[in-house]
Design an enzyme around this catalytic site. Structure first.
Site, short mmCIF file in Angstrom:
data_model
loop_
_atom_site.label_atom_id
_atom_site.label_comp_id
_atom_site.label_asym_id
_atom_site.label_seq_id
_atom_site.Cartn_x
_atom_site.Cartn_y
_atom_site.Cartn_z
CD GLU A 1 30.82 42.35 24.90
OE1 GLU A 1 30.92 42.78 23.72
OE2 GLU A 1 30.56 41.16 25.19
CB CYS B 1 31.34 42.28 20.33
SG CYS B 1 29.94 41.52 21.00
C1 UN1 Z 1 31.11 38.64 21.49
O1 UN1 Z 1 31.19 38.77 20.29
O2 UN1 Z 1 30.16 39.15 22.15
O3 UN1 Z 1 36.87 37.40 21.65
C2 UN1 Z 1 32.06 37.86 22.30
C3 UN1 Z 1 36.03 36.77 20.98
C4 UN1 Z 1 35.19 35.76 21.68
C5 UN1 Z 1 34.05 36.41 22.38
C6 UN1 Z 1 33.23 37.33 21.54
N1 UN1 Z 1 36.01 35.06 22.63
O4 UN1 Z 1 35.90 36.94 19.78
#
Ligand code: UN1
Length: 504
Positions: free
Chosen positions: A262, A296
């Site tokens: 990821e 992310c």
């Molecule tokens: C991440 O930034 O690696 O959807 C995960 C989201 C969170 C998870 C982010 N539930 O923003």
């Protein structure tokens, strides 16, 4: 909760070990300090794992796996249920520790622990499922079915920005699937990892299954590279940058192991001319400025239909002028510091490049005169072909890109190497369905009238292209942590061959 009381509430010593191999070890690697990005002061010190700690942790997980895989899945689920319960108890201090190490605000720190609790609940339910299929055999009195078996010890590599929840997505599913694991957290957030390992230890101690959850805080050498090359770890689940994922993916592929990646996001929201603009402003603001733009799933590219561009820009500039920035542990703060000074510098460097490429700073960009790695969230108008938009800047940077049509908006949305999250704001069902069609968004996540970030755990989480193709958390992501076995049982007194083959 006051900073001073957080470590004690979690039972963490100011100097603690980051090495757990079926039990706490000394931690014989170098020590690192965890720095609070708000105060720039050390929160605590962690003794990292050395090569021997790593070896012990892998051995502990190999040994634990042999027993754990034979424990009925619902019983494995019961241990995860107990960990989930403990997380409920520690939610406040653990959330505060996440805020202290990462700089994310209180609600988001606690939200991350809630995400752990949610995935624990999900995993507990899953532990009574893990379904396989029954398939009609072409041969008489034969039964054909699929079953899912535990895979083996899993290596989990997690990033600084979600130091708790992303581990739990992997760990709780892996645990109910019958796998043991070894965790390499980001060295920037070692205390959160130690606190979580403590909670696992509290629950698992005395069960005989202490080696299911293991921890090695450490750098690429001696921990990360060893994990990636270790044939005893059939799966490496890694979250982080594209650069890191490229290395992990190729190294794991060399030994024909599996990786679950990821990686980058560089996500976009399209705002159409028929959108509810107030909703779009709120959605964009949370996605771009929340966690100081370091998810992310954070929004980098706002793709705006020309007919509402001026109005939307005006609303956003007004909103950007009112974002309360400050100590993430204080009530009312919406944006805390970035994780480090280099994160601030990288984001400012991206601004310079954007300005050179014809960009215009519409809001933000000041570094307040105070302690901590603060940077006002930035809104930058950018020509649609500016090359900087192809790169992910991991900070509070939102590009405002004007387009003439839905077709052009979609081309901009899909026209980057990354493909994690995407969204559209529109009140037209037809436009929304086009966005969700096979020729629509090419991302792993596609939202309508919701921003790019803040996904629920029930869905599979991950993305396409350079994001790495992995899926974690909900839906059928659990299958990544198991091996599929196709079984054919002959209960006849004959030996008919498939495809009608006659032999002898
Ligand atoms: C991440 O930034 O690696 O959807 C995960 C989201 C969170 C998870 C982010 N539930 O923003």
């Amino acid at each position: 909760m006051k900073r001073e009381s957080v470590l004690a509430a979690l039972g963490i010593e100011p100097i603690s070990s980051g090495a757990y191999a079926g039990g706490w070890r000394e931690g014989s690697g170098p020590s690192i300090e965890s720095i609070d990005p708000t105060t720039e002061q050390p929160i605590g010190t962690v003794r990292m794992a050395d090569a021997a700690d790593y070896e012990a942790a892998v051995q502990a997980s190999v040994d634990a796996f042999e027993q754990w895989r034979m424990v009925p899945a619902p019983q494995r689920g019961d241990y995860v249920r107990q960990i989930g319960n403990a997380l409920r108890e520690y939610k406040e201090p653990l959330g505060a520790l996440v805020s202290m190490e990462v700089g994310k605000i209180r609600a988001e720190g606690e939200g991350e622990i809630q995400e752990m609790i949610d995935i624990a609940d999900f995993a507990v339910g899953l532990s009574r499922q893990l379904y396989g299929l029954t398939i009609a055999s072409e041969r008489p009195r034969h039964r054909m079915f699929e079953q899912w078996q535990p895979l083996g010890p899993v290596g989990i590599i997690s990033a600084f920005n979600f130091p708790a929840a992303v581990w739990s997505w992997n760990a709780f599913l892996a645990a109910v699937c019958g796998d043991s694991m070894i965790w390499k957290p980001s060295p920037v957030t070692p205390l959160t990892a130690v606190a979580i390992q403590n909670i696992c230890h509290e629950v698992m101690e005395g069960s005989g299954f202490e080696g299911v959850f293991n921890l090695t805080v450490g750098d690429v050498d001696p921990v990360g590279a060893a994990m990636v090359d270790d044939p005893r770890l059939p799966l490496i689940a890694a979250t982080g940058s594209v650069r890191m994922g490229r290395q992990v993916g190729t190294q794991v592929a060399k030994r024909l192991g599996r990786s679950l990646l990821e990686l980058g996001g560089n996500n976009a929201i399209i705002v159409m001319d028929d959108a509810d603009l107030d909703l779009a402003v709120r959605g964009a603001l949370f996605a771009a400025a929340g966690t100081a733009g370091q998810r992310c799933t954070s929004l980098r590219r706002l793709i705006v239909h020309k007919d509402i561009a001026d109005l939307l820009a005006k609303k956003l500039i007004a909103a950007y002028g009112q974002i309360p920035m400050g100590d993430p542990l204080e009530e009312g703060t919406l944006v805390g510091p970035l994780v480090s000074q280099s994160a601030v510098d990288n984001t400012k460097a991206a601004l310079e490049i954007a300005l050179e490429q014809g960009g215009e700073l519409l809001a933000g960009g000041n570094e307040p005169d105070r302690q901590g790695f603060f940077l006002e969230p930035m809104l930058v108008k950018l020509p649609k072909d500016a090359p900087i938009a192809q790169q992910e800047t991991f900070g509070p940077m939102m590009y405002f890109i004007e387009v003439d049509s839905f077709e052009e908006a979609l081309a901009v949305n899909n026209g980057v190497p990354q493909g994690l999250s995407s969204a559209i704001f529109t009140d037209s069902i037809r436009t929304s369905e086009r966005f969700l069609s096979a020729e629509g968004s090419d991302c792993g996540i596609a939202n309508v009238n919701i921003g790019t970030s803040g996904a629920e755990i029930g869905g599979a989480f991950g993305g396409e292209k350079e994001t790495g193709g992995g899926r974690q958390a909900g839906s059928d992501s659990w299958k990544a942590y198991m091996r599929r076995q196709t079984v054919t049982v002959n209960w006849s007194t004959d030996l008919p061959l498939a495809q009608g083959v006659e032999f002898g």
